[in-house]
Design a protein around this motif. Sequence first.
Motif, PDB file in Angstrom:
ATOM      1  N   ARG A  36       0.869  -1.193   0.000  1.00  0.00           N
ATOM      2  CA  ARG A  36       0.000   0.000   0.000  1.00  0.00           C
ATOM      3  C   ARG A  36       0.899   1.235   0.000  1.00  0.00           C
ATOM      4  N   GLY A  37       0.660   2.120  -0.928  1.00  0.00           N
ATOM      5  CA  GLY A  37       1.370   3.398  -0.939  1.00  0.00           C
ATOM      6  C   GLY A  37       2.811   3.326  -1.375  1.00  0.00           C
ATOM      7  N   ALA A  38       3.269   2.143  -1.821  1.00  0.00           N
ATOM      8  CA  ALA A  38       4.678   2.049  -2.250  1.00  0.00           C
ATOM      9  C   ALA A  38       4.874   1.106  -3.424  1.00  0.00           C
ATOM     10  N   GLY A  39       3.939   0.201  -3.680  1.00  0.00           N
ATOM     11  CA  GLY A  39       4.031  -0.722  -4.818  1.00  0.00           C
ATOM     12  C   GLY A  39       4.892  -1.941  -4.512  1.00  0.00           C
ATOM     13  N   LEU A  40       5.442  -2.543  -5.569  1.00  0.00           N
ATOM     14  CA  LEU A  40       6.271  -3.747  -5.380  1.00  0.00           C
ATOM     15  C   LEU A  40       7.530  -3.364  -4.598  1.00  0.00           C
ATOM     16  N   THR A  41       7.814  -4.091  -3.526  1.00  0.00           N
ATOM     17  CA  THR A  41       9.060  -3.823  -2.795  1.00  0.00           C
ATOM     18  C   THR A  41       9.835  -5.135  -2.653  1.00  0.00           C
ATOM     19  N   GLU A  42      11.098  -5.024  -2.310  1.00  0.00           N
ATOM     20  CA  GLU A  42      11.975  -6.195  -2.155  1.00  0.00           C
ATOM     21  C   GLU A  42      11.662  -6.958  -0.872  1.00  0.00           C
ATOM     22  N   ALA A  43      11.019  -6.256   0.059  1.00  0.00           N
ATOM     23  CA  ALA A  43      10.666  -6.903   1.331  1.00  0.00           C
ATOM     24  C   ALA A  43       9.629  -6.049   2.040  1.00  0.00           C
ATOM     25  N   CYS A  44       8.754  -6.699   2.785  1.00  0.00           N
ATOM     26  CA  CYS A  44       7.750  -5.988   3.590  1.00  0.00           C
ATOM     27  C   CYS A  44       7.646  -6.717   4.931  1.00  0.00           C
ATOM     28  N   GLY A  45       8.129  -6.067   5.978  1.00  0.00           N
ATOM     29  CA  GLY A  45       8.204  -6.722   7.285  1.00  0.00           C
ATOM     30  C   GLY A  45       6.842  -7.027   7.882  1.00  0.00           C
ATOM     31  N   THR A  46       5.931  -6.058   7.809  1.00  0.00           N
ATOM     32  CA  THR A  46       4.609  -6.296   8.392  1.00  0.00           C
ATOM     33  C   THR A  46       3.841  -7.325   7.563  1.00  0.00           C
ATOM     34  N   ALA A  47       4.145  -7.423   6.246  1.00  0.00           N
ATOM     35  CA  ALA A  47       3.500  -8.480   5.442  1.00  0.00           C
ATOM     36  C   ALA A  47       4.009  -9.846   5.862  1.00  0.00           C
ATOM     37  N   ALA A  48       5.301  -9.914   6.208  1.00  0.00           N
ATOM     38  CA  ALA A  48       5.854 -11.180   6.698  1.00  0.00           C
ATOM     39  C   ALA A  48       5.186 -11.570   8.014  1.00  0.00           C
ATOM     40  N   CYS A  49       4.968 -10.573   8.874  1.00  0.00           N
ATOM     41  CA  CYS A  49       4.272 -10.840  10.156  1.00  0.00           C
ATOM     42  C   CYS A  49       2.841 -11.313   9.893  1.00  0.00           C
ATOM     43  N   ALA A  50       2.150 -10.608   9.009  1.00  0.00           N
ATOM     44  CA  ALA A  50       0.751 -10.973   8.714  1.00  0.00           C
ATOM     45  C   ALA A  50       0.672 -12.360   8.079  1.00  0.00           C
TER      46      ALA A  50
END
Length: 291
Positions: free
Chosen positions: A215-229
Amino acid sequence: MNGVPFLKMNGLGNQIIVADMRGRADRVTPAAAIAINAAPGTKFDQIMAIHDPRTPGTAHYIEIINSDGSLAQACGNGMRCVVQFLATEGEQKSFTFETLAGILFGEEHGDGLITVDMGTPKLAWYDIPLAEEFADTRKIELQIGPIDAPVLHSPSVASMGNPHATFWVHDDVWTYALDRFGPMLENHPIFPERANISIAQVVTPDRIILRTWERGAGLTEACGTAACAALVNGARTRRTARKATVTLPGGDLTVEWRADDHVVLTGPAEREWTGTLDPATGLWTRAEEAA
Ligand SMILES: N[C@H](CCC[C@H](N)C(=O)O)C(=O)O
């Protein structure tokens, strides 16, 4: 220029700017965030603005701004970068923070890895939030692609202070056009505050492969809160254990959903270069390679 010092960092390739706003009453504006990303020379996914405690005697207040200028409640990779930024200033290696997601704790270990307690997940439909009631957020009715042969469907949703949808797949996460599906799902009306969209392949109960459209940044190399979720969603759908290695395009994170309901994230944070930033306009100058 009315500048503040900043450090360009990354958390497994998630591009982070840590802006030191301590001692100031102003904020990094959304316009500044958009201007920085529009200027040649740096791309970032989030700005982590370190402010003085909002309540004297409590934690640093951390404001999180996405590259589209929107405020985010939480950022796992960015919090590790903030811990590393502060730990380099002196002997203190563990810190308490206040964010829109609540009070978080972070610590740098001797081996250079950083652990952040990201707080407790929120799992009720109105806490994600969703626009309509779902009794069971482990699997909601949402799909994309042909109605009779959806490409992605039935995600689990959870909030780490920010909204996440985890779509489960059985094959290579790289075979999905997340650059196309991501923005459509991020802005789907079921998500009144938009959402971070992840595709997850559970390899074993203690290993998840993940890709995220943020959200608000597009494709990223890593997303910490997505890993948590993804770990929380994997555990509550009995796909994973309560602790797993999450492999993102930028590398591996360790995530544990503890018995006390806190989700703890461990991984690296890398220093790149320093500069000075005008928090109102986004004008910046580069100083030097970070030690
Ligand atoms: N884009 C996210 C914030 C940053 C999350 C990500 N960079 C992380 O490491 O958790 C949102 O708007 O909720």
